[in-house]
Design an enzyme around this catalytic site. Structure first.
Site, mmCIF file in Angstrom:
data_model
loop_
_atom_site.group_PDB
_atom_site.id
_atom_site.type_symbol
_atom_site.label_atom_id
_atom_site.label_comp_id
_atom_site.label_asym_id
_atom_site.label_seq_id
_atom_site.Cartn_x
_atom_site.Cartn_y
_atom_site.Cartn_z
ATOM 1 N N ASN A 1 -12.733 -0.807 3.695
ATOM 2 C CA ASN A 1 -12.349 -1.997 2.946
ATOM 3 C C ASN A 1 -10.869 -2.017 2.581
ATOM 4 O OD1 ASN A 1 -12.851 0.119 1.278
ATOM 5 N ND2 ASN A 1 -14.180 -0.972 -0.139
ATOM 6 N N HIS B 1 0.826 -1.214 0.000
ATOM 7 C CA HIS B 1 0.000 0.000 0.000
ATOM 8 C C HIS B 1 0.858 1.261 0.000
ATOM 9 C CE1 HIS B 1 -4.309 -1.403 1.108
ATOM 10 N NE2 HIS B 1 -3.704 -2.295 0.357
HETATM 11 C C1 HEM Z 1 -3.412 -6.753 -7.379
HETATM 12 C C2 HEM Z 1 -4.385 -6.334 -6.687
HETATM 13 C C3 HEM Z 1 -4.655 -6.630 -5.245
HETATM 14 C C4 HEM Z 1 -5.885 -6.610 -4.698
HETATM 15 C C5 HEM Z 1 -7.197 -6.322 -5.403
HETATM 16 C C6 HEM Z 1 -5.733 -6.948 -3.304
HETATM 17 C C7 HEM Z 1 -6.781 -6.990 -2.405
HETATM 18 C C8 HEM Z 1 -6.669 -7.400 -1.102
HETATM 19 C C9 HEM Z 1 -7.762 -7.461 -0.185
HETATM 20 C C10 HEM Z 1 -9.200 -7.036 -0.474
HETATM 21 C C11 HEM Z 1 -7.295 -7.964 0.983
HETATM 22 C C12 HEM Z 1 -8.085 -8.250 2.246
HETATM 23 C C13 HEM Z 1 -8.302 -6.985 3.053
HETATM 24 C C14 HEM Z 1 -9.259 -7.253 4.168
HETATM 25 O O1 HEM Z 1 -10.463 -7.408 3.879
HETATM 26 O O2 HEM Z 1 -8.846 -7.359 5.336
HETATM 27 C C15 HEM Z 1 -5.897 -8.235 0.791
HETATM 28 C C16 HEM Z 1 -5.075 -8.774 1.739
HETATM 29 C C17 HEM Z 1 -3.712 -8.918 1.573
HETATM 30 N N1 HEM Z 1 -2.985 -8.493 0.493
HETATM 31 FE FE1 HEM Z 1 -3.700 -7.892 -1.279
HETATM 32 N N2 HEM Z 1 -4.427 -7.155 -3.029
HETATM 33 C C18 HEM Z 1 -3.715 -6.975 -4.172
HETATM 34 C C19 HEM Z 1 -2.351 -7.053 -4.302
HETATM 35 C C20 HEM Z 1 -1.490 -7.322 -3.279
HETATM 36 C C21 HEM Z 1 -0.048 -7.211 -3.357
HETATM 37 C C22 HEM Z 1 0.722 -6.722 -4.582
HETATM 38 C C23 HEM Z 1 0.446 -7.593 -2.152
HETATM 39 C C24 HEM Z 1 1.862 -7.639 -1.692
HETATM 40 C C25 HEM Z 1 2.912 -7.763 -2.466
HETATM 41 C C26 HEM Z 1 -0.690 -7.971 -1.332
HETATM 42 C C27 HEM Z 1 -0.595 -8.487 -0.070
HETATM 43 C C28 HEM Z 1 -1.679 -8.787 0.732
HETATM 44 C C29 HEM Z 1 -1.552 -9.471 2.014
HETATM 45 C C30 HEM Z 1 -0.281 -10.011 2.621
HETATM 46 C C31 HEM Z 1 -2.846 -9.542 2.550
HETATM 47 C C32 HEM Z 1 -3.246 -10.108 3.917
HETATM 48 C C33 HEM Z 1 -3.179 -8.974 4.921
HETATM 49 C C34 HEM Z 1 -3.423 -9.375 6.358
HETATM 50 O O3 HEM Z 1 -3.545 -10.552 6.677
HETATM 51 O O4 HEM Z 1 -3.485 -8.452 7.188
HETATM 52 N N3 HEM Z 1 -1.834 -7.775 -2.031
HETATM 53 N N4 HEM Z 1 -5.543 -7.860 -0.484
HETATM 54 C C1 LIG Z 2 -14.617 0.345 -0.775
HETATM 55 O O1 LIG Z 2 -15.971 0.513 -0.451
HETATM 56 C C2 LIG Z 2 -16.509 1.710 -0.951
HETATM 57 C C3 LIG Z 2 -17.911 1.866 -0.402
HETATM 58 O O2 LIG Z 2 -18.564 0.629 -0.293
HETATM 59 C C4 LIG Z 2 -16.463 1.679 -2.472
HETATM 60 O O3 LIG Z 2 -16.963 2.872 -3.001
HETATM 61 C C5 LIG Z 2 -15.027 1.528 -2.901
HETATM 62 O O4 LIG Z 2 -14.933 1.374 -4.293
HETATM 63 C C6 LIG Z 2 -14.390 0.327 -2.253
HETATM 64 N N1 LIG Z 2 -12.981 0.365 -2.549
HETATM 65 C C7 LIG Z 2 -12.264 -0.699 -2.744
HETATM 66 C C8 LIG Z 2 -10.837 -0.470 -3.059
HETATM 67 O O5 LIG Z 2 -12.729 -1.824 -2.660
#
Ligand code: HEM
Ligand SMILES: *[C@@H]1O[C@H](CO)[C@@H](O)[C@H](O)[C@H]1NC(C)=O
Ligand SMILES: *[C@@H]1O[C@H](CO)[C@@H](O)[C@H](O)[C@H]1NC(C)=O
Ligand SMILES: *[C@@H]1O[C@H](CO)[C@@H](O)[C@H](O)[C@H]1NC(C)=O
Ligand SMILES: *[C@@H]1O[C@H](CO)[C@@H](O)[C@H](O)[C@H]1NC(C)=O
Ligand SMILES: *[C@@H]1O[C@H](CO)[C@@H](O)[C@H](O)[C@H]1NC(C)=O
Length: 355
Positions: free
Chosen positions: A108, A80
């Site tokens: 989110n 991030h």
């Molecule tokens: C390419 C698009 C990506 C999307 C759409 C994405 C999306 C997400 C989402 C939605 C979560 C869960 C958040 C939650 O609900 O708590 C997550 C968790 C995570 N993401 Fe991604 N991510 C992406 C790329 C990456 C990249 C590039 C990395 C690292 C190099 C990464 C590492 C992680 C890790 C380690 C978690 C678990 C975090 C935890 O346990 O606290 N993600 N990601």
């Molecule tokens: C997170 O949630 C908001 C509101 O529901 C939405 O507008 C937004 O696109 C979401 N963003 C991501 C990265 O999922």
């Protein structure tokens, strides 16, 4: 004379042996690495903070022994940081759209609060040993590397010398730079191409989901009102138990096979239609990325190799170097906002004016 010559040549050969020995071990870490940007270096703190990497690794070993889940939080924090206005520690600032104060955080996107604390604790330990010479963004990059390595992934060298930014990440910048989990593979490929990542990089980086957890709200759009047909039926039913409604606030693992181990099982999940997010599963549906998934699922060495390349690339996105930015004394505030620092400066000025 001759004996002095002999001892000189044997000294020289000893040195070159030592050099070969060291470069052998160096070479086993990162096989092929992408070019490094101007201002960063592999040996940036070698003289100013020689113990930096061992301080970080030793402390994280302790942290992960208590709670291995923190590794995923740290890996995601670096992602991030880098994707939103570059790896400048902006994500760590109070007021950042996913920062530690959380006042403006986008739910989110919520990062683990502990991750921010771990980074500032590492910063405190490092600064205690070396003085304020190491940036929060470099500590975040090293912590992400150790998160990968200490959960079973590859070890690799991290180019260092980043400096911390002065402005935090706004909601708009954050949303514009992080694709949502509902994104299709085409959307992700297009979005990440603007940061110079190719399809292999995208698939490799997504492999970070081999560790960690997610909140229900990040994927329940695949369960309610209609079940995503690309999701395995048993997997979907289990997820419905964890998340009985669309906005349930529980969590589940992102890699059902080995949630705490950094390995290639995430790709095996995808091949079995057990990817958690659309952004994961669609990489297997899409013909541009499907073959890459299979190649990583059958060859973990290949995945590790590509992951390291992509991480080093990611870790250099829009970095501040040289005299730009600053070295923060507290990772969650800019130095100019730091009341402790300003009071020190005031005291110094008072002392000066009394002279
Ligand atoms: C390419 C698009 C990506 C999307 C759409 C994405 C999306 C997400 C989402 C939605 C979560 C869960 C958040 C939650 O609900 O708590 C997550 C968790 C995570 N993401 Fe991604 N991510 C992406 C790329 C990456 C990249 C590039 C990395 C690292 C190099 C990464 C590492 C992680 C890790 C380690 C978690 C678990 C975090 C935890 O346990 O606290 N993600 N990601
Ligand atoms: C997170 O949630 C908001 C509101 O529901 C939405 O507008 C937004 O696109 C979401 N963003 C991501 C990265 O999922
Ligand atoms: C953020 O984005 C929204 C919608 O795209 C726009 O209306 C708003 O003016 C932007 N805010 C800032 C501060 O740029
Ligand atoms: C949902 O989250 C809130 C605050 O994070 C917590 O107080 C509450 O107990 C949670 N509810 C459930 C059903 O887990
Ligand atoms: C797996 O990938 C590595 C690294 O690219 C390569 O050297 C090796 O030959 C591959 N193994 C197989 C069985 O294809
Ligand atoms: C860092 O700054 C934050 C926000 O001002 C503050 O809450 C925290 O106590 C500070 N940490 C240290 C170690 O001074």
């Amino acid at each position: 004379m001759a004996s002095r010559f002999n001892s000189l040549t044997s000294l020289l050969s000893l040195i070159s042996c030592l050099f070969l020995f060291l470069s052998y071990f160096h070479g086993t870490k990162a096989q092929s690495t992408p070019p490094i940007v101007k201002g960063l270096s592999w040996s940036f703190y070698d003289s100013s903070c020689p113990k930096l990497e061992s301080i970080v690794r030793k402390q994280l070993q302790k942290v992960f022994k208590d709670d291995i889940g923190q590794a995923a939080g740290l890996l995601r924090l670096h992602f991030h940081d880098c994707f939103v206005q570059g790896c400048d520690g902006s994500v760590l600032l109070d007021g950042s759209a996913s920062g530690p104060s959380e006042k403006q955080a986008i739910p989110n996107l919520t990062l683990r609060l502990e991750a921010f604390k771990i980074i500032d604790d590492l910063r405190r330990r490092v600064h205690k040993d070396c003085g304020r010479v190491v940036s929060c963004s470099d500590i975040t990059a090293l912590a992400a590397r150790d998160a990968v390595y200490l959960t079973g992934g590859p070890d690799y060298d991290v180019p260092l010398g980043r400096r911390d930014g002065l402005s935090f990440a706004t909601q708009n910048a954050t949303l514009a730079n992080l694709v949502p989990p509902s994104a299709s593979a085409n959307t992700i490929l297009t979005s990440l191409a603007t940061k110079n990542f190719d399809a292999t990089d995208v698939v490799a980086l997504s492999g970070a989901h081999t560790i960690g957890i997610s909140h229900c709200t990040s994927f329940t759009d695949r369960l309610y009102p209609n079940q995503d047909p690309t999701m395995d039926k048993t997997f979907a039913n289990n997820l419905k138990n964890v998340c009985p409604t669309k906005d349930s606030n529980s969590t589940t693992v992102t890699d059902i096979r080995s949630p705490n181990k950094f390995d290639n099982k995430y790709y095996v999940d995808l091949m079995n239609r057990q990817g958690l997010f659309t952004s994961d599963q669609d990489l297997y549906t899409n013909s541009r990325t499907r073959g890459i998934i299979t190649s990583f699922a059958v060859n973990e060495t290949l995945f590790f190799e590509r992951f390291v390349i992509a991480m080093i690339k990611m870790g250099q996105l829009n970095v501040l170097t040289g005299t730009t930015g600053e070295i923060r004394a507290n990772c969650s505030v800019r130095n100019s906002d730091n009341s402790f620092l300003s009071s020190v400066v005031e005291e110094e000025l008072t002392v000066l004016s009394q002279l």
